[in-house]
Design an enzyme around this catalytic site. Structure first.
Site, PDB file in Angstrom:
ATOM      1  N   ARG A 152       0.893  -1.201   0.037  1.00 49.93           N
ATOM      2  CA  ARG A 152      -0.032  -0.016   0.061  1.00 49.93           C
ATOM      3  C   ARG A 152       0.710   1.239  -0.079  1.00 49.93           C
ATOM      4  NH1 ARG A 152      -3.823  -1.902   4.892  1.00 49.93           N
ATOM      5  NH2 ARG A 152      -1.980  -1.076   6.027  1.00 49.93           N
ATOM      6  N   CYS A 153       2.122   1.233   0.077  1.00 50.95           N
ATOM      7  CA  CYS A 153       3.108   2.376   0.164  1.00 50.95           C
ATOM      8  C   CYS A 153       3.773   2.360  -1.098  1.00 50.95           C
ATOM      9  CB  CYS A 153       4.134   2.069   1.149  1.00 50.95           C
ATOM     10  SG  CYS A 153       5.478   3.105   1.246  1.00 50.95           S
ATOM     11  N   GLY A 154       3.646   3.622  -1.779  1.00 52.31           N
ATOM     12  CA  GLY A 154       4.326   4.158  -2.902  1.00 52.31           C
ATOM     13  C   GLY A 154       5.644   3.879  -3.052  1.00 52.31           C
TER      14      GLY A 154
END
Length: 137
Positions: free
Chosen positions: A13-15
């Protein structure tokens, strides 16, 4: 694909974590991907990773995580033992991505940090936001 062993402790979920994983793959490496929010952490893992980065355990904390403030873990006097207990109980407190290769272990923030850990980094890479990163090779 390369035989150069790479492990990434990843949050999909982390870019930044997604960009780092994509850079590793662009280098021709299929890493071992550990989704630590699913697998969790052990105290030994976190202690070893912090030692391998050469930074204090506190540097692996996610400073922007609201739970950090809620648990008052950023306050002076909080011990490493308390931090470890909290990080094991709440894996979201650990910053990401952490990458381990034969060249070293680093918290890859920004994602370009991973380029120094790769055997053959890609000549250029375009991040999700369109930013182009070049290695200058």
């Amino acid at each position: 694909m390369s035989d150069f062993p790479v492990t990434i402790y990843h949050n999909p979920r982390c870019g930044t974590s997604r960009n780092t994983l994509a850079m590793i793959r662009a280098a021709g490496v299929e890493p071992t991907v550990v989704e630590y929010l699913k697998t969790g952490w052990t105290k030994a893992q976190l202690t070893d990773l912090a030692a391998a980065t050469g930074a204090p355990l506190r540097d692996l904390l996610r400073a922007k995580e609201p739970l950090l403030a809620e648990l008052k873990l950023a306050e002076p006097g909080v011990t490493d033992a308390q931090l470890l207990d909290a990080m094991v109980e709440h894996p979201i407190l650990v910053n990401r991505p952490i990458v381990v290769t034969p060249k070293g272990t680093r918290l890859c923030r920004p994602s370009e940090v991973v380029l120094d850990l790769l055997e053959t980094p890609p000549e250029s890479f375009t991040k999700e936001d369109g930013e182009v990163v070049t290695t200058g090779r």
